[in-house]
Design a protein around this motif. Structure first.
Motif, PDB file in Angstrom:
ATOM      1  N   LEU A 143      -9.549  -3.319   0.639  1.00  0.00           N
ATOM      2  CA  LEU A 143      -8.362  -2.464   0.557  1.00  0.00           C
ATOM      3  C   LEU A 143      -7.469  -2.809  -0.625  1.00  0.00           C
ATOM      4  O   LEU A 143      -6.329  -2.364  -0.684  1.00  0.00           O
ATOM      5  N   CYS A 144      -7.992  -3.604  -1.538  1.00  0.00           N
ATOM      6  CA  CYS A 144      -7.235  -3.964  -2.732  1.00  0.00           C
ATOM      7  C   CYS A 144      -8.099  -3.692  -3.957  1.00  0.00           C
ATOM      8  O   CYS A 144      -8.529  -4.612  -4.660  1.00  0.00           O
ATOM      9  N   ASN A 145      -8.382  -2.429  -4.177  1.00  0.00           N
ATOM     10  CA  ASN A 145      -9.280  -2.008  -5.242  1.00  0.00           C
ATOM     11  C   ASN A 145      -8.492  -1.777  -6.530  1.00  0.00           C
ATOM     12  O   ASN A 145      -7.640  -0.894  -6.593  1.00  0.00           O
ATOM     13  N   PRO A 146      -8.757  -2.580  -7.580  1.00  0.00           N
ATOM     14  CA  PRO A 146      -8.000  -2.410  -8.826  1.00  0.00           C
ATOM     15  C   PRO A 146      -8.192  -1.040  -9.471  1.00  0.00           C
ATOM     16  O   PRO A 146      -7.332  -0.581 -10.228  1.00  0.00           O
ATOM     17  N   GLU A 147      -9.319  -0.384  -9.164  1.00  0.00           N
ATOM     18  CA  GLU A 147      -9.579   0.935  -9.734  1.00  0.00           C
ATOM     19  C   GLU A 147      -8.867   2.049  -8.974  1.00  0.00           C
ATOM     20  O   GLU A 147      -8.583   3.113  -9.526  1.00  0.00           O
ATOM     21  N   LYS A 148      -8.593   1.807  -7.688  1.00  0.00           N
ATOM     22  CA  LYS A 148      -7.935   2.816  -6.852  1.00  0.00           C
ATOM     23  C   LYS A 148      -6.833   2.170  -6.009  1.00  0.00           C
ATOM     24  O   LYS A 148      -6.932   2.085  -4.786  1.00  0.00           O
ATOM     25  N   PRO A 149      -5.781   1.682  -6.659  1.00  0.00           N
ATOM     26  CA  PRO A 149      -4.705   1.035  -5.893  1.00  0.00           C
ATOM     27  C   PRO A 149      -3.985   2.031  -4.988  1.00  0.00           C
ATOM     28  O   PRO A 149      -3.866   3.211  -5.309  1.00  0.00           O
ATOM     29  N   LEU A 150      -3.524   1.529  -3.851  1.00  0.00           N
ATOM     30  CA  LEU A 150      -2.814   2.359  -2.876  1.00  0.00           C
ATOM     31  C   LEU A 150      -1.310   2.167  -3.030  1.00  0.00           C
ATOM     32  O   LEU A 150      -0.830   1.047  -3.188  1.00  0.00           O
ATOM     33  N   ARG A 151      -0.578   3.251  -2.966  1.00  0.00           N
ATOM     34  CA  ARG A 151       0.883   3.190  -3.033  1.00  0.00           C
ATOM     35  C   ARG A 151       1.453   3.362  -1.635  1.00  0.00           C
ATOM     36  O   ARG A 151       1.207   4.367  -0.968  1.00  0.00           O
ATOM     37  N   ILE A 152       2.211   2.384  -1.182  1.00  0.00           N
ATOM     38  CA  ILE A 152       2.760   2.394   0.175  1.00  0.00           C
ATOM     39  C   ILE A 152       3.944   3.357   0.242  1.00  0.00           C
ATOM     40  O   ILE A 152       4.767   3.422  -0.678  1.00  0.00           O
ATOM     41  N   THR A 153       4.043   4.111   1.340  1.00  0.00           N
ATOM     42  CA  THR A 153       5.100   5.113   1.488  1.00  0.00           C
ATOM     43  C   THR A 153       6.170   4.656   2.476  1.00  0.00           C
ATOM     44  O   THR A 153       5.957   3.749   3.286  1.00  0.00           O
ATOM     45  N   PHE A 154       7.313   5.317   2.404  1.00  0.00           N
ATOM     46  CA  PHE A 154       8.415   5.026   3.315  1.00  0.00           C
ATOM     47  C   PHE A 154       8.014   5.313   4.756  1.00  0.00           C
ATOM     48  O   PHE A 154       8.407   4.585   5.679  1.00  0.00           O
ATOM     49  N   GLU A 155       7.221   6.346   4.969  1.00  0.00           N
ATOM     50  CA  GLU A 155       6.798   6.695   6.327  1.00  0.00           C
ATOM     51  C   GLU A 155       5.969   5.582   6.959  1.00  0.00           C
ATOM     52  O   GLU A 155       6.081   5.314   8.160  1.00  0.00           O
ATOM     53  N   GLU A 156       5.153   4.903   6.150  1.00  0.00           N
ATOM     54  CA  GLU A 156       4.352   3.794   6.679  1.00  0.00           C
ATOM     55  C   GLU A 156       5.231   2.618   7.088  1.00  0.00           C
ATOM     56  O   GLU A 156       4.957   1.916   8.064  1.00  0.00           O
ATOM     57  N   ILE A 157       6.308   2.411   6.344  1.00  0.00           N
ATOM     58  CA  ILE A 157       7.223   1.319   6.673  1.00  0.00           C
ATOM     59  C   ILE A 157       7.967   1.616   7.969  1.00  0.00           C
ATOM     60  O   ILE A 157       8.132   0.735   8.823  1.00  0.00           O
ATOM     61  N   THR A 158       8.426   2.839   8.151  1.00  0.00           N
ATOM     62  CA  THR A 158       9.114   3.184   9.398  1.00  0.00           C
ATOM     63  C   THR A 158       8.158   3.127  10.589  1.00  0.00           C
ATOM     64  O   THR A 158       8.549   2.729  11.689  1.00  0.00           O
ATOM     65  N   SER A 159       6.899   3.490  10.374  1.00  0.00           N
ATOM     66  CA  SER A 159       5.890   3.366  11.431  1.00  0.00           C
ATOM     67  C   SER A 159       5.694   1.907  11.814  1.00  0.00           C
ATOM     68  O   SER A 159       5.626   1.556  12.996  1.00  0.00           O
ATOM     69  N   ALA A 160       5.631   1.036  10.797  1.00  0.00           N
ATOM     70  CA  ALA A 160       5.475  -0.393  11.049  1.00  0.00           C
ATOM     71  C   ALA A 160       6.667  -0.939  11.827  1.00  0.00           C
ATOM     72  O   ALA A 160       6.509  -1.746  12.758  1.00  0.00           O
ATOM     73  N   ALA A 161       7.874  -0.509  11.455  1.00  0.00           N
ATOM     74  CA  ALA A 161       9.082  -0.991  12.130  1.00  0.00           C
ATOM     75  C   ALA A 161       9.048  -0.664  13.617  1.00  0.00           C
ATOM     76  O   ALA A 161       9.450  -1.478  14.464  1.00  0.00           O
ATOM     77  N   TYR A 162       8.560   0.526  13.953  1.00  0.00           N
ATOM     78  CA  TYR A 162       8.482   0.927  15.367  1.00  0.00           C
ATOM     79  C   TYR A 162       7.438   0.093  16.119  1.00  0.00           C
ATOM     80  O   TYR A 162       7.689  -0.377  17.229  1.00  0.00           O
ATOM     81  N   LYS A 163       6.300  -0.135  15.499  1.00  0.00           N
ATOM     82  CA  LYS A 163       5.210  -0.820  16.190  1.00  0.00           C
ATOM     83  C   LYS A 163       5.472  -2.312  16.399  1.00  0.00           C
ATOM     84  O   LYS A 163       5.040  -2.884  17.401  1.00  0.00           O
ATOM     85  N   ILE A 164       6.172  -2.954  15.471  1.00  0.00           N
ATOM     86  CA  ILE A 164       6.345  -4.408  15.588  1.00  0.00           C
ATOM     87  C   ILE A 164       7.666  -4.797  16.241  1.00  0.00           C
ATOM     88  O   ILE A 164       7.950  -5.985  16.405  1.00  0.00           O
ATOM     89  N   ARG A 165       8.454  -3.816  16.662  1.00  0.00           N
ATOM     90  CA  ARG A 165       9.824  -4.100  17.096  1.00  0.00           C
ATOM     91  C   ARG A 165       9.906  -5.079  18.259  1.00  0.00           C
ATOM     92  O   ARG A 165      10.887  -5.821  18.387  1.00  0.00           O
ATOM     93  N   THR A 166       8.884  -5.103  19.138  1.00  0.00           N
ATOM     94  CA  THR A 166       8.952  -5.993  20.295  1.00  0.00           C
ATOM     95  C   THR A 166       8.360  -7.375  20.013  1.00  0.00           C
ATOM     96  O   THR A 166       8.508  -8.271  20.837  1.00  0.00           O
TER      97      THR A 166
END
Length: 443
Positions: free
Chosen positions: A27-50
């Protein structure tokens, strides 16, 4: 976003030199890097809150000293002592059932390893961590306490990662990159959401920077909600991989030297982290080791909190005078970790005292007659200077057979007190040498 992992079956012992069919991080491909979005961060915040602590962000006693309205995000108060738990928990929660059964593998100097081991233990997911030979003993022991399979191999992080990737392929384990896995970056970004809820009217957030995962997650969340807040990255001069990436406009392998900020000692910025953060940060600062040591000392004396070198880098940049444009502004420092070896802490404090001008080493040539050294010691005591150590040499004083060179290590109240000592000694003796101080001014 649904991520899949590339893996294949294999068996046998791990050989560090066998890299022909080495599996790269899928998941760390130098040829096809992924850009993280704000929606993914808010999803993470909900899932890890407990499973993650909402750590305090409090006004600092150092505000007057720095001339800034300073707030400290104390993420070293997470259970394992660092912010790494945020990304680790999110990445493990996102595993499917089959991946959970087979387990995960990670390479880390310590904080990421502890976070993965701890949350793997809580979530009943088998964990293997590969730690290089230079990993702090305290962090290795903590991983073992969480029932993980701990492998000590590789001279540095680059070699440890090779071993971990090999294990991922051979044993069909999910490899979790500690700073560039998309779920890790999204998880780290949840800290920014907390900060913006806890502190209003922020002018700047100062972020410790190693592999770039925390910087990427923070910058995405902050710039989406408050684009006027400045994001400032800070790294040690002995592991300046993000600076090299900026110079070359891409992640670049950077030789790493031993550093107090061992949590930032990553030889190459993550490709996803770089792609995500490169256009969002406002400034990058490189700090010296002595400034990091002094910052650790300031936190202990003024805040009564122990942070590791990585967590102290933000304050180090301020003490260095590299962020003077923030004077009078509201600034948040991220205290990312508190896992510092007690032996290293002692050295840090001494180095910090020396950088602060309060631990002084000097050499004075005095008469070798009876009472010569005694008179010198009385001079120190006469102005309230405390002597820690005295060593005298006769054989190497070639100019005068009736003289002796005395080396003194002593403690003073502050820099001005040290200068007072220097002037006093210079007025009494012809040959006086201070380390890290200008020579005597003899008119």
């Amino acid at each position: 976003m649904d991520y899949t992992y590339a893996s294949s079956s294999g068996s046998g012992d791990v050989n560090l030199n066998d890299t022909e069919d080495l599996v790269d991080d899928p998941l760390c491909n130098p040829e096809k890097p992924l850009r993280i979005t704000f929606e993914e961060i808010t999803s993470a915040a909900y899932k890890i809150r407990t499973g993650i602590k909402n750590t305090p962000c409090e006004k600092s006693h150092l505000s007057d000293l720095t001339g800034m309205d300073l707030y400290l995000k104390k993420d070293f108060q997470q259970h394992t002592g660092s912010f790494k738990e945020r990304g680790a928990r999110y990445a493990m929660l996102m595993l499917n059932e089959d991946e959970r059964k087979r387990g995960v593998v990670a390479a880390s100097l310590g904080n990421h390893a502890q976070a993965v081991c701890y949350h793997g233990y809580l979530l009943n997911i088998p964990v293997t961590v590969v730690m290089p030979l230079i990993a702090p003993i305290m962090k290795i022991q903590k991983c073992r306490e969480y029932k993980a399979n701990v492998i000590i191999e590789g001279r540095d992080m680059a070699e440890a990662k090779k071993v971990a990737c090999k294990l991922s392929k051979e044993r069909k384990l999910t490899y979790i990159n500690g700073y560039d896995h998309p779920h890790i970056i999204a998880g780290q970004g949840t800290m920014a959401l907390e900060i913006m809820e806890q502190v209003s009217d922020i002018d700047a957030i100062v972020v410790p920077t190693g592999g770039g995962g925390l910087l990427a997650g923070i910058s995405v969340a902050v710039k989406m909600l408050h684009p006027n807040i400045k994001i400032i990255g800070v790294e040690s001069e002995r592991c300046s991989s993000y600076s090299q990436a900026m110079q070359n406009n891409c992640p670049t392998f950077t030789p790493i030297e031993g550093t107090l900020a061992d949590g930032l000692a990553v030889p190459e910025v993550g490709f996803n982290a770089w792609e995500t953060s490169k256009n969002l940060i406002d400034k990058l600062v490189v700090v010296k080791e002595e400034s990091i040591a002094l910052a650790i000392l300031r936190f202990i004396e003024n805040e009564k909190c122990v942070v590791e070198g990585a967590g102290a880098c933000g304050l180090a940049a301020i003490l260095d005078g590299q962020l003077d444009e923030l004077k009078g502004k509201r600034v948040v420092l991220i205290l990312s970790g508190g896992n510092i070896d007690t032996t290293i802490l002692g050295r840090c404090l001494e180095r910090g005292l020396a950088a602060d001008g309060r631990l002084v080493k000097c050499k004075v040539t005095v008469s070798d007659r009876p009472g010569g050294i005694s008179e010198l010691c009385k001079l120190f005591g006469s102005i309230g200077v405390s002597i820690k150590d005295v060593i005298h040499e006769r054989a190497w004083v070639t100019s005068d057979v009736f003289s002796v060179e005395v080396k003194v290590v002593c403690e003073t109240r502050d820099y001005n007190h040290s200068m007072e000592l220097r002037e006093l000694l210079c007025s009494k003796y012809k040959i006086v040498k201070f380390e890290n101080f200008p020579p005597c001014n003899r008119n």
